[in-house]
Design an enzyme around this catalytic site. Structure first.
Site, PDB file in Angstrom:
ATOM      1  N   GLU A  56      40.845  50.621  17.956  1.00  0.00           N
ATOM      2  CA  GLU A  56      40.528  50.004  16.662  1.00  0.00           C
ATOM      3  C   GLU A  56      41.195  48.630  16.526  1.00  0.00           C
ATOM      4  O   GLU A  56      40.594  47.694  16.015  1.00  0.00           O
ATOM      5  CB  GLU A  56      40.958  50.921  15.506  1.00  0.00           C
ATOM      6  CG  GLU A  56      40.066  52.148  15.328  1.00  0.00           C
ATOM      7  CD  GLU A  56      38.707  51.817  14.700  1.00  0.00           C
ATOM      8  OE1 GLU A  56      38.496  50.667  14.258  1.00  0.00           O
ATOM      9  OE2 GLU A  56      37.860  52.719  14.656  1.00  0.00           O
TER      10      GLU A  56
ATOM     11  N   GLU B  16      38.103  38.044   8.129  1.00  0.00           N
ATOM     12  CA  GLU B  16      39.053  37.147   8.786  1.00  0.00           C
ATOM     13  C   GLU B  16      40.362  37.873   9.039  1.00  0.00           C
ATOM     14  O   GLU B  16      40.650  38.895   8.422  1.00  0.00           O
ATOM     15  CB  GLU B  16      39.308  35.900   7.938  1.00  0.00           C
ATOM     16  CG  GLU B  16      39.872  36.221   6.577  1.00  0.00           C
ATOM     17  CD  GLU B  16      40.172  34.987   5.733  1.00  0.00           C
ATOM     18  OE1 GLU B  16      39.935  33.867   6.217  1.00  0.00           O
ATOM     19  OE2 GLU B  16      40.658  35.157   4.615  1.00  0.00           O
TER      20      GLU B  16
END
Lengths: 132, 132
Positions: free
Chosen positions: A55, A106
């Site tokens: 992840e 972001e």
């Protein structure tokens, strides 16, 4: 998230880069626009350390390895979409390059001593990681 | 165990009574007849500490409270019925009386220094609980 009769297992990762915690600004609800630790669901056939390394790679571009278990966070209200139990690990970066993945709008670098308000219970996780 | 797309979360408890670990002799397969730590699936709406206290009560009759997190065990092969991630807690007995519940044929008191061969990866869990 589909209907479940039991909680799902997720993982979250705490990685320092330049003495800042690597977080992602969430692209989607819940907590859209807020910083969150990189993490997600554990898949069938992978261990939880494997899941958190995957992840973190997918969401931040970093290659990491697990340093230690930080804690288990299981409050039924921690994710408004349904009950998840998350396992938080501290990792260290060993390669890769920071860039936002598909779930993130972001990358955000968070001061671990004065973190902003984060998604889910991630401020609690950061507090546990920092220790007493 | 029904078809799942993600691992399920379970809990296991390590409780000492008279310096022995409280285990149950399994009534059913897999590992029928072998000692196992008390534990089971986490239900929707309960925390993992609440789940382990409930499972220990149901399976052994003991009232307990969580002392510490021992570890997370997530090897995909740890349960032959399907992938589970278990969270192991050390607990202390604060009441109740030892008696076997529905999932157990009998209570077994296990010497933590020389445990017998146990079900699942419970010998690994006992080893982690004992420490280095």
């Amino acid at each position: 998230m589909t209907e479940r009769s039991h909680p799902a297992v997720t993982v979250d990762g705490l990685v320092l880069v330049d003495r800042k915690l690597v977080a992602i600004r969430r692209r989607n609800d819940p907590f859209r626009g807020m910083p969150a630790l990189p993490g997600g669901f554990v898949e069938l056939g992978e261990t939880t350390p494997e899941a958190v390394v995957r992840e973190v790679r997918e969401e931040t571009g970093l290659e990491t390895r697990v340093v230690r278990l930080v804690g288990v966070f299981s409050d039924p209200g921690r994710d408004p979409r349904g009950h998840t139990v998350t396992i938080a690990y501290a990792l260290e970066a060993i390669g890769g390059r920071l860039h936002a993945g598909s779930d993130a709008s972001e990358i955000v670098l968070v001061d671990p001593d004065e973190p902003p308000k984060m998604a889910f219970d991630h401020n609690d996780i950061v507090r546990r990681w920092r220790g007493p």
